[in-house]
Design a protein around this motif. Sequence first.
Motif, PDB file in Angstrom:
ATOM      1  N   LEU A  49       0.830  -1.200   0.000  1.00 16.03           N
ATOM      2  CA  LEU A  49       0.000   0.000   0.000  1.00 16.03           C
ATOM      3  C   LEU A  49       0.870   1.258   0.000  1.00 16.03           C
ATOM      4  N   LEU A  50       1.888   1.283   0.858  1.00 11.75           N
ATOM      5  CA  LEU A  50       2.784   2.449   0.921  1.00 11.75           C
ATOM      6  C   LEU A  50       3.516   2.661  -0.407  1.00 11.75           C
ATOM      7  N   ALA A  51       3.933   1.572  -1.045  1.00 11.75           N
ATOM      8  CA  ALA A  51       4.605   1.679  -2.346  1.00 11.75           C
ATOM      9  C   ALA A  51       3.642   2.228  -3.405  1.00 11.75           C
ATOM     10  N   MET A  52       2.394   1.767  -3.387  1.00 14.97           N
ATOM     11  CA  MET A  52       1.397   2.248  -4.343  1.00 14.97           C
ATOM     12  C   MET A  52       1.179   3.753  -4.187  1.00 14.97           C
ATOM     13  N   LYS A  53       1.156   4.223  -2.952  1.00 10.98           N
ATOM     14  CA  LYS A  53       0.933   5.646  -2.687  1.00 10.98           C
ATOM     15  C   LYS A  53       2.208   6.476  -2.792  1.00 10.98           C
ATOM     16  N   ARG A  54       3.360   5.783  -2.811  1.00 11.18           N
ATOM     17  CA  ARG A  54       4.665   6.457  -2.754  1.00 11.18           C
ATOM     18  C   ARG A  54       4.742   7.306  -1.479  1.00 11.18           C
ATOM     19  N   ARG A  55       4.352   6.682  -0.382  1.00 16.08           N
ATOM     20  CA  ARG A  55       4.288   7.345   0.920  1.00 16.08           C
ATOM     21  C   ARG A  55       5.310   6.701   1.850  1.00 16.08           C
ATOM     22  N   PRO A  56       6.108   7.494   2.554  1.00 13.59           N
ATOM     23  CA  PRO A  56       7.073   6.911   3.486  1.00 13.59           C
ATOM     24  C   PRO A  56       6.380   6.319   4.718  1.00 13.59           C
TER      25      PRO A  56
END
Length: 192
Positions: A49-56
């Motif tokens: 999920l974090l990779a999909m959002k490009r969120r740290p």
Amino acid sequence: MKSKSLSSNWWQVHQSVQALHQGGVIAYPTEAVWGLGCDPFNADAVAQLLAMKRRPESKGLVLVAASIAQVEPLLQGLTAEQRAQLEASWPGPYTWVIPDPHNLIPAWIRGDSQSVAVRVSAHPVVKSLCEAFGGLLVSTSANPSSHQPAKDALRVRTYFGDQLAAVVPGALGDQAQPTQIRDLISGRIFRA
């Protein structure tokens, strides 16, 4: 006709919950925007999920529940006054940052904090998902970082395509903006 719609929505929720249990990331309507969700206790699902959002990971994620009972373990150390404040606003469009001194919630959800952001939602799709899943879900806006949150399923599919294990149909709630995020202890507002 109405009963067919209800049964097809039930089927979509059931399929989405199966995807969650298998570590998938799903999209679903929330109070104001479409959200992405996954099992908060599955490190691989959260990483996806974090990779999909490009969120740290350091920023942390919001958890959503169907009822106060689903977040009860996090409320054990609160004062009666703090509990009353939560109970007065839940279920509803209020996200509270609550201390997690016993690390009940994984670090990959809390980010750089010892607290966790939680909402008990009144949105029917969110409630159905959490009830069918049997607990808390990650709830973050359905958009890559720096893009506008999705306001419809088409935008969700445009952003994430086949990276999603399921897209739960439904309408957005009546909120104009994503839910307010406020620290329960300090009163600080992180998002108005």
